[in-house]
Motif scaffolding. Structure first.
Motif, mmCIF file in Angstrom:
data_model
loop_
_atom_site.group_PDB
_atom_site.id
_atom_site.type_symbol
_atom_site.label_atom_id
_atom_site.label_comp_id
_atom_site.label_asym_id
_atom_site.label_seq_id
_atom_site.Cartn_x
_atom_site.Cartn_y
_atom_site.Cartn_z
ATOM 1 N N GLU A 37 5.738 12.812 -37.793
ATOM 2 C CA GLU A 37 7.690 13.462 -37.524
ATOM 3 C C GLU A 37 8.674 12.565 -37.153
ATOM 4 O O GLU A 37 9.810 12.828 -37.621
ATOM 5 N N GLU A 38 8.225 11.169 -37.357
ATOM 6 C CA GLU A 38 9.350 9.601 -37.477
ATOM 7 C C GLU A 38 9.864 10.402 -39.037
ATOM 8 O O GLU A 38 11.437 10.513 -39.156
ATOM 9 N N VAL A 39 9.495 10.659 -39.985
ATOM 10 C CA VAL A 39 9.680 10.855 -41.195
ATOM 11 C C VAL A 39 10.852 12.276 -40.969
ATOM 12 O O VAL A 39 12.132 12.411 -41.442
ATOM 13 N N ALA A 40 10.026 12.990 -40.363
ATOM 14 C CA ALA A 40 10.885 14.558 -40.110
ATOM 15 C C ALA A 40 12.227 14.382 -39.597
ATOM 16 O O ALA A 40 13.676 14.706 -39.726
ATOM 17 N N ALA A 41 12.343 13.744 -38.382
ATOM 18 C CA ALA A 41 13.800 12.856 -37.708
ATOM 19 C C ALA A 41 14.252 12.808 -38.346
ATOM 20 O O ALA A 41 15.524 12.749 -38.189
ATOM 21 N N ARG A 42 14.101 11.465 -39.624
ATOM 22 C CA ARG A 42 14.536 11.028 -40.617
ATOM 23 C C ARG A 42 15.646 11.235 -40.884
ATOM 24 O O ARG A 42 16.748 11.542 -41.846
ATOM 25 N N GLN A 43 14.265 12.723 -41.841
ATOM 26 C CA GLN A 43 15.092 13.526 -43.598
ATOM 27 C C GLN A 43 15.871 14.519 -42.717
ATOM 28 O O GLN A 43 16.800 14.929 -43.698
ATOM 29 N N GLN A 44 16.156 14.842 -41.437
ATOM 30 C CA GLN A 44 16.710 15.860 -40.671
ATOM 31 C C GLN A 44 18.659 16.405 -41.505
ATOM 32 O O GLN A 44 19.010 16.927 -41.883
ATOM 33 N N GLY A 45 18.957 15.311 -41.068
ATOM 34 C CA GLY A 45 20.525 14.589 -41.361
ATOM 35 C C GLY A 45 20.638 15.224 -42.766
ATOM 36 O O GLY A 45 21.717 16.291 -43.550
ATOM 37 N N THR A 46 20.124 15.093 -43.968
ATOM 38 C CA THR A 46 19.789 15.495 -45.656
ATOM 39 C C THR A 46 19.137 16.763 -45.517
ATOM 40 O O THR A 46 19.891 17.368 -47.090
ATOM 41 N N TRP A 47 18.112 16.711 -45.511
ATOM 42 C CA TRP A 47 17.884 18.871 -45.738
ATOM 43 C C TRP A 47 18.981 19.845 -45.059
ATOM 44 O O TRP A 47 19.432 20.491 -45.861
ATOM 45 N N MET A 48 19.503 19.239 -43.760
ATOM 46 C CA MET A 48 20.173 20.340 -43.523
ATOM 47 C C MET A 48 22.247 20.240 -44.672
ATOM 48 O O MET A 48 22.368 21.542 -44.414
ATOM 49 N N THR A 49 22.529 18.920 -44.583
ATOM 50 C CA THR A 49 23.385 18.490 -45.380
ATOM 51 C C THR A 49 22.956 19.408 -46.455
ATOM 52 O O THR A 49 24.199 20.686 -47.451
ATOM 53 N N GLN A 50 21.998 19.976 -47.584
ATOM 54 C CA GLN A 50 21.570 20.058 -48.979
ATOM 55 C C GLN A 50 21.657 21.992 -48.237
ATOM 56 O O GLN A 50 21.736 22.685 -49.174
ATOM 57 N N ILE A 51 20.917 22.048 -47.245
ATOM 58 C CA ILE A 51 21.079 23.769 -47.175
ATOM 59 C C ILE A 51 22.456 24.618 -46.687
ATOM 60 O O ILE A 51 22.621 25.247 -48.010
ATOM 61 N N GLU A 52 22.976 23.572 -45.908
ATOM 62 C CA GLU A 52 25.135 23.828 -45.966
ATOM 63 C C GLU A 52 25.278 24.338 -47.395
ATOM 64 O O GLU A 52 26.275 24.658 -48.025
ATOM 65 N N GLU A 53 24.787 23.414 -48.045
ATOM 66 C CA GLU A 53 26.034 23.367 -49.811
ATOM 67 C C GLU A 53 25.316 24.357 -50.582
ATOM 68 O O GLU A 53 25.952 24.812 -51.074
ATOM 69 N N VAL A 54 23.797 24.315 -49.969
ATOM 70 C CA VAL A 54 23.326 25.940 -51.130
ATOM 71 C C VAL A 54 24.119 27.589 -50.159
ATOM 72 O O VAL A 54 24.305 28.498 -50.707
ATOM 73 N N ILE A 55 23.976 27.674 -49.038
ATOM 74 C CA ILE A 55 25.082 28.318 -48.381
ATOM 75 C C ILE A 55 26.458 28.833 -48.685
ATOM 76 O O ILE A 55 26.743 29.418 -49.475
ATOM 77 N N ARG A 56 26.783 27.109 -49.254
ATOM 78 C CA ARG A 56 28.465 27.446 -49.553
ATOM 79 C C ARG A 56 28.602 28.058 -50.882
ATOM 80 O O ARG A 56 29.646 28.698 -51.344
ATOM 81 N N GLU A 57 27.666 27.625 -51.735
ATOM 82 C CA GLU A 57 27.659 27.829 -53.009
ATOM 83 C C GLU A 57 26.863 29.357 -53.280
ATOM 84 O O GLU A 57 27.464 29.913 -54.610
#
Length: 529
Positions: free
Chosen positions: A372-392
């Motif tokens: 749970e701690e790892v997931a919370a820490r990585q959320q921002g990174t994963w959201m950025t990656q997904i937003e880039e894929v959507i834009r591209e």
């Protein structure tokens, strides 16, 4: 410092050293190997973890004539575990030379050992009691023994083996080379040296005054079987800009770098076998940030001057205190904050305490981050990656599948499941390989049986302290303790039980060797014991 090639060793032994991944001698090896090769008796004062096995093992193997199927060297070790460990290391180094090693110890069939000795063995590594059994039976000939080694002599003294050792010496040839290694030099050991050694050379590695820079220093308890998974979870919970990860051997560097790359980390390996263009390519990628994690040996990392290293990680604990200080000094430069992380297995807790003692710094213990701690820490990174894929717009291959899934499930469930599939490699649950079963413990605890009790002057406070020291957990984590005349029971939390088990089953309490096993449900083991 000399490389192994400069000792004048045979090509076969050099190949064995190379295959083990050793790049450069440790201080005790650098001092001992030439003296032993010259035929001198040697007293080596060295702690466990300084590389002393190879310090005596390499010259022992060098002197063996593999064409003669007779015992040419005998090594005495205090425990079966150490005898097996030493035999295994010598077997690997001596493999290209076809040197045969054999560990002999109590608890194993003496008939099996006699059969192996008859087939021809060059180096015997044994506990004093079992060696003496063979010598008295005449099943172990010492006629051709040229070298004798006492490993961890002070441990043998503590365990009451001094009389057995003297009895073994009475069966040895008068003309033989004797090597004695001990962390401490109590008077009985000095007396032994005076009685049986000829003008011994005393070798101790002077650590000098070691200083540690102001760096945040922490350690994590890990099991060897889950080390890579533990490292991955730590990396995911830390904000690593650039990190250097130290491994003990070149083989370890290659395996860890590949394992990290498979898990999606920007990692590269650096060691002495790489050609200069390869080294330059890896280093340039590290300096430019193309790779964030540099996996390296101590030797390969020398001369690296990258000012922005945020983390140094000791994947393998260093062999000596100087190496620890040099490693962690590569972070926290130019007034920047730095973090030094050390992964510690149960067998390495003793070496960690030595580092703490000699640097005067207590490393802070850390619990491995939860999923749970790892997931919370990585959320921002994963959201950025997904937003880039959507834009591209590079996700069109999956639009039809998404539409079909959305007909069956809510958008939240589809996205959640897709994320789980995408990042599942980062969320592998640890499998320690241990399933202690039903032990009659309280919920969330594991109950262990120990073969010592009041007969070893054991009390609950001493047992709790021993578990804390050997396993590196707080005494407050130790649960219910029951001490009887000849055995004891203790409960520890499930999450640390594998570590406590590995740490304590190879230890001593009040001079008594510990045999530890998972308890049976209450009542059964007490009545059996």
């Amino acid at each position: 410092m000399n490389r192994f090639e400069q000792f004048g060793l045979s090509p076969e032994i050099l190949r064995g050293i190379h295959e083990m991944g050793f790049e450069e001698p440790s201080p005790i090896q650098d001092a001992c190997i030439p003296a032993v090769l010259r035929g001198e008796d040697v007293i080596g004062q060295a702690q466990t973890g300084t590389g002393k096995t190879a310090a005596f093992g390499i010259p022992v193997l060098e002197r063996v004539d593999p064409r003669q199927p007779v015992v040419q060297s005998i090594i005495l070790a205090p425990t079966r575990e150490l005898a097996i460990q030493v035999s295994d290391e010598l077997r690997k180094i001596g493999r290209p030379k076809r040197v045969k090693t054999l560990p002999i110890y109590g608890g194993q069939s003496i008939g099996t050992q006699i059969k192996a000795l008859k087939q021809g063995v060059h180096v015997v590594i044994g506990t004093p009691g079992r060696l003496l059994d063979h010598l008295r039976r005449g099943t172990l000939s010492t006629d051709h023994v040229e070298m004798v080694v006492l490993d961890e002599a002070d441990e043998m003294l503590d365990m009451g083996f001094i009389d057995d050792i003297e009895a073994v010496f009475r069966h040895l040839p008068a003309q033989r080379q004797l090597l004695l290694f001990s962390a401490t030099m109590p008077s009985p050991i000095r007396h032994l040296a005076q009685k049986y050694m000829r003008k011994p050379r005393y070798i101790t590695v002077s650590r000098g005054e070691v200083t540690v820079p102001l760096i945040r220093q922490v350690y994590y308890r890990v099991l060897e079987s889950t080390k890579v998974d533990a490292l991955s979870r730590i990396l995911d919970s830390e904000e690593v800009e650039l990190g250097i990860i130290f491994c003990r051997t070149k083989k370890g560097v290659d395996e860890l770098a590949e394992a990290l790359q498979v898990r999606g980390y920007l990692a590269g390996g650096l060691h002495g076998d790489l050609a200069q263009p390869q080294r330059d390519r890896v280093m340039n990628a590290f300096r430019s940030g193309e790779i964030e994690l540099l996996v390296a040996t101590d030797v390969a990392a020398r001369g690296i001057d990258v000012g922005s290293v945020s983390h140094v990680i000791n994947y393998d604990i260093p062999q000596d205190v100087e190496s620890y200080v040099h490693r962690i000094g590569r972070t926290g430069r130019a007034g920047k904050e730095g973090t030094a992380i050390t992964l510690v297995t149960p067998r390495e807790m003793k070496q960690l305490r030595t580092i703490e003692q000699e640097t005067g710094v207590r490393l802070n213990p850390r619990e491995l981050p939860s999923l749970e701690e790892v997931a919370a820490r990585q959320q921002g990174t994963w959201m950025t990656q997904i937003e880039e894929v959507i834009r591209e717009g590079s996700h069109s291959l999956f639009e039809e599948m998404a539409a079909r899934l959305l007909e069956k499930f809510s958008p939240e469930k589809v996205v959640s499941a897709a994320l789980s599939v995408a990042f599942s490699d980062r969320f592998a649950k640890f499998d320690s390989g241990y399933n202690f079963g039903e032990t009659g413990a309280a919920p969330g605890m594991v109950r262990f049986f120990l073969n010592v009790g009041r007969n070893a002057n054991l009390n609950p406070q001493e047992l709790s302290k021993a578990i804390s020291e050997h396993a590196g957990i707080s005494p407050r984590q130790v649960g219910k303790i029951n001490i009887y005349d000849r055995f004891s029971f203790v409960e520890v939390p499930e999450d640390v039980a594998p570590f406590v088990y590995e740490a304590l089953r190879q230890s001593k309490i009040n001079g008594s060797r510990i045999n530890m096993e998972p308890a049976r449900p209450r009542g059964k083991q007490e009545s059996r014991a």
